[in-house]
Design a protein around this motif. Sequence first.
Motif, short mmCIF file in Angstrom:
data_model
loop_
_atom_site.label_atom_id
_atom_site.label_comp_id
_atom_site.label_asym_id
_atom_site.label_seq_id
_atom_site.Cartn_x
_atom_site.Cartn_y
_atom_site.Cartn_z
N GLY A 152 0.39 -1.45 -0.10
CA GLY A 152 -0.04 -0.25 0.15
C GLY A 152 0.70 1.52 0.33
O GLY A 152 0.38 2.22 -0.96
N ALA A 153 2.24 1.44 0.42
CA ALA A 153 2.73 2.73 1.28
C ALA A 153 4.16 1.58 1.38
O ALA A 153 4.34 1.31 2.28
N ILE A 154 5.64 1.80 0.34
CA ILE A 154 6.43 1.56 0.63
C ILE A 154 7.25 2.87 1.04
O ILE A 154 7.83 3.41 -0.13
N ALA A 155 7.54 2.94 2.23
CA ALA A 155 9.40 4.23 2.17
C ALA A 155 10.48 3.44 1.33
O ALA A 155 11.15 2.66 1.04
N SER A 156 10.96 5.27 1.07
CA SER A 156 11.47 5.16 0.38
C SER A 156 13.21 4.08 0.77
O SER A 156 13.85 3.73 0.01
N GLU A 157 13.14 4.20 1.96
CA GLU A 157 14.07 2.66 2.46
C GLU A 157 14.54 1.58 1.85
O GLU A 157 14.62 1.04 1.75
N HIS A 158 13.00 1.30 2.33
CA HIS A 158 12.51 -0.17 1.94
C HIS A 158 12.37 0.08 0.38
O HIS A 158 13.13 -1.07 0.15
N ARG A 159 12.10 0.98 -0.54
CA ARG A 159 11.58 0.55 -1.65
C ARG A 159 13.95 0.39 -1.79
O ARG A 159 13.85 -0.42 -3.68
N ILE A 162 14.28 -3.54 -2.14
CA ILE A 162 13.87 -4.09 -2.70
C ILE A 162 14.71 -4.07 -4.27
O ILE A 162 14.80 -5.41 -5.53
N GLU A 163 15.02 -2.58 -4.79
CA GLU A 163 15.64 -2.38 -5.62
C GLU A 163 16.88 -3.23 -5.85
O GLU A 163 17.41 -3.84 -6.92
N LEU A 164 17.57 -3.10 -4.83
CA LEU A 164 18.64 -4.21 -4.13
C LEU A 164 18.49 -5.48 -5.23
O LEU A 164 18.98 -5.99 -5.75
N THR A 165 17.48 -6.60 -4.26
CA THR A 165 17.05 -7.51 -4.54
C THR A 165 17.09 -7.78 -6.23
O THR A 165 17.43 -8.68 -7.18
N ASP A 166 16.08 -7.00 -7.11
CA ASP A 166 15.79 -6.94 -8.05
C ASP A 166 17.35 -6.86 -9.03
O ASP A 166 16.91 -7.44 -9.97
#
Length: 168
Positions: A152-159, A162-166
Amino acid sequence: MNEEEVGTSVKLYKVAFDLPEDIAHWARASAERLWVEKTDRKLEVRVRNTPFYVKGVAFGDLVKVKPDGERRELVFDEFVSESGHSTVRVIIKDPDSIGLVNDLLRGLECSWEIDSSELLWAIDVPPQIDYRSLRLSLLDLNSKGKIGIEEGAIASEHRSMIELTDSE
């Protein structure tokens, strides 16, 4: 309310967040009312619970509100800044998965609210949580048909996690 609110004397108010038509139909409500607390700025408030339906808002985020005289309530006006918390929603598809989700969230020290059907969970993911790990575990349960998930809402640090994983 989040667990850290228990036992405090913070005065909380409800603010209406109007829902888009497709979500309103599913939620059976035109708006979701979230608990907020005042800040030092006029018509700026801090969200104090995790939304079940509102997108783009998480626990602790700052938002501006405006009075709606016709409805006689305060309504969401605009997003101001994120708190670092993220909102993830889980729909339980297999009742046997309730214990798995519960154990996963407790192990990561997340807090959550459960709606009256006991099938929709609104999860608060605090800034210090390894979101990549939580997300992978939830995606695994989703791929097995045990739950559905929505970020629903992903904070920039959490995003960024995810980008590192992707990109790996």
